[in-house]
Design an enzyme around this catalytic site. Structure first.
Site, PDB file in Angstrom:
ATOM      1  N   ASP A 144       0.861  -1.178   0.000  1.00  0.00           N
ATOM      2  CA  ASP A 144       0.000   0.000   0.000  1.00  0.00           C
ATOM      3  C   ASP A 144       0.901   1.233   0.000  1.00  0.00           C
ATOM      4  OD1 ASP A 144      -1.738   2.095   0.505  1.00  0.00           O
ATOM      5  OD2 ASP A 144      -2.853   1.048   2.077  1.00  0.00           O
ATOM      6  N   HIS A 145       0.856   2.000  -1.106  1.00  0.00           N
ATOM      7  CA  HIS A 145       1.764   3.142  -1.241  1.00  0.00           C
ATOM      8  C   HIS A 145       1.430   4.264  -0.257  1.00  0.00           C
ATOM      9  CE1 HIS A 145       5.034   5.149  -3.052  1.00  0.00           C
ATOM     10  NE2 HIS A 145       4.902   4.662  -4.277  1.00  0.00           N
ATOM     11  N   ARG A 146       0.254   4.225   0.341  1.00  0.00           N
ATOM     12  CA  ARG A 146      -0.079   5.216   1.364  1.00  0.00           C
ATOM     13  C   ARG A 146       0.711   4.964   2.642  1.00  0.00           C
ATOM     14  NH1 ARG A 146      -6.430   4.199   1.532  1.00  0.00           N
ATOM     15  NH2 ARG A 146      -5.506   2.120   1.858  1.00  0.00           N
TER      16      ARG A 146
END
Length: 437
Positions: free
Chosen positions: A409-411
């Site tokens: 998850d790039h967040r």
């Protein structure tokens, strides 16, 4: 003070569940953490436990009914409280004291059957029939889980006596039947088939007749998987990193462990421990997304993907970094067995910051997996296979390679953090003694 017990959200995103079995009756005394009911969710059967000591004042929902999350299912009494406290609690919740809350229609009720809480039902909301467990149409009542397990085991439910309300067949009845002599559990042609799908109008202009097909109705578990994965893929910004790990040393160590140990361990057991070790090495990856913040954990809880007949479930193995390899192996085997039989508990399906999905046993060499929100990552494990490798001195040789792909998850994780974590995992797999230390 009397309290209304409501249907909990036992799985993230679930909108309803059903009461499979009440483990207590009206008037039963309760102690803290005592199991009250078995709740059938989209993925498993979990136990609902008491949060305080007291007594069961009134059961509002019969076994087998689907109930929306947050709906009242029972009234619990404190010490010394009587019937008038039940009436007050129901009135305070805006419910009629004489009628139970209306629940969602039962999947096994015949057409025309009044729903629980409808006009004309007795105060406990249960339906009385002339024959135990049989509706006006002659169809027997049972939970969806019982129907599915009966098909799996080839059991004719017409021969299974029901001990639930009104003769309803519940899970314990099927388990008891399966434990009886084999002649009672032989497959029968009388097993009730699933309802025939209603034909749909063609979406395109008529053309040549195509090959025969079958429309398989979606069960609750498949609907949940579809909803959750669609949500994940469309709302979570995935990125992917792949590594090819040489596993010759790992395979040799596993042989040694299995020759001397009392329990056989699998490559997947080593992988789970290596994932936990890498999360300790790179603590930034041991995190989840909670909207307004990133929550980082000090212990490592890992979800392990388990394939069942109904779909994929992901029980959670807790504090993996503190567990010896043999304990990890035993815990995974136990979770997998109970996951396939629908016996996982509620807390075993909650939490976790990271998942592992292994398709190596099917011969798949490389794949990518979809994240399980709000977790930060899932590692897809392929099969170890022979491949050409270049040695430290540049010589060409044949080695055993296992391809793994991190979906992140790039967040929560930047590319550099994901790369650091994957490198830490690869180091442990290629230097397997570090997994045991």
């Amino acid at each position: 003070m009397a309290e209304i017990l409501r249907m909990p959200e036992v799985l993230a995103g679930a909108s309803e569940a059903s009461i499979q079995t009440w483990l207590v009756s009206q008037g039963s005394m309760l102690v803290v953490d005592q199991p009250i009911a078995e709740i059938e969710t989209e993925k498993a059967t979990v136990e609902l436990t008491a949060e305080f000591a007291g007594a069961v004042g009134r059961i509002l929902v019969p076994e087998g009914d689907n109930v929306s999350v947050g709906d009242p299912i029972a009234v619990l009494l404190g010490e010394g409280e009587a019937e008038d406290a039940i009436e007050a609690a129901l009135a305070g919740a805006g419910l009629s004291a004489a009628v139970t809350p209306k629940s969602a229609p039962q999947t096994s009720e015949p057409t025309g059957q009044p729903a629980s809480g409808a006009e004309g039902l007795p105060p406990n909301g249960r339906v009385a029939h002339a024959l135990p467990g049989v509706g006006d149409s002659g169809r027997r009542f049972m939970s969806p889980l019982v129907r599915r397990l009966a098909r799996q085991h080839g059991v004719d439910l017409a021969s299974v006596p029901g001990t639930g309300p009104g003769g309803r067949i519940v899970r314990r009845d099927l388990d008891r039947h399966l434990a009886e002599p084999d002649e009672k559990t032989q497959p029968s042609a009388a097993i009730e088939p699933p309802p025939e799908p209603r034909p749909k109008a063609p979406l395109t202009a008529p053309g040549p007749v195509s090959a025969a097909f079958e429309d398989v109705p979606l069960d609750r578990m498949r609907k949940a998987i579809a909803r959750r994965l669609t949500e994940s893929k469309s709302t979570v910004p995935h990125f992917y990193l792949t590594a090819h790990c040489r596993t010759d040393a790992l395979l040799a160590l596993r042989r040694q462990v299995n020759e001397t140990g009392t329990r056989k361990v699998s490559i997947n057991d080593f992988v789970i421990k290596a994932v936990a070790g890498a999360l300790v090495d790179v603590p930034e990856a041991n995190a989840i997304w909670i909207g307004e913040a990133i929550r980082r954990y000090s212990s490592v809880d890992i979800s392990v993907a388990v394939a069942t007949d109904g779909g994929l479930t992901t029980p959670v193995l807790r504090s993996v970094e503190r567990m010896p390899l043999s304990e990890v192996s035993a815990a995974i085997a136990d979770l997998a067995e109970r996951g396939r039989s629908g016996r996982l508990r509620q807390h075993e399906l909650e939490g976790g910051s990271f998942s592992v999905s292994n398709l190596g046993m099917y011969g798949t060499t490389e794949f990518t997996a979809i994240l399980n929100p709000p977790q930060s990552g899932i590692l897809a494990i392929g099969a170890a296979h022979p491949a050409a490798v270049v040695g430290p001195d540049g010589e060409l040789a044949v080695g055993t390679i296992m391809s793994v792909t991190l979906s992140a998850d790039h967040r929560v994780l930047d590319g550099a953090v994901g790369a650091q974590w994957l490198a830490a995992f690869q180091r442990r797999i290629e230097n397997p003694l570090s997994i045991l230390i």
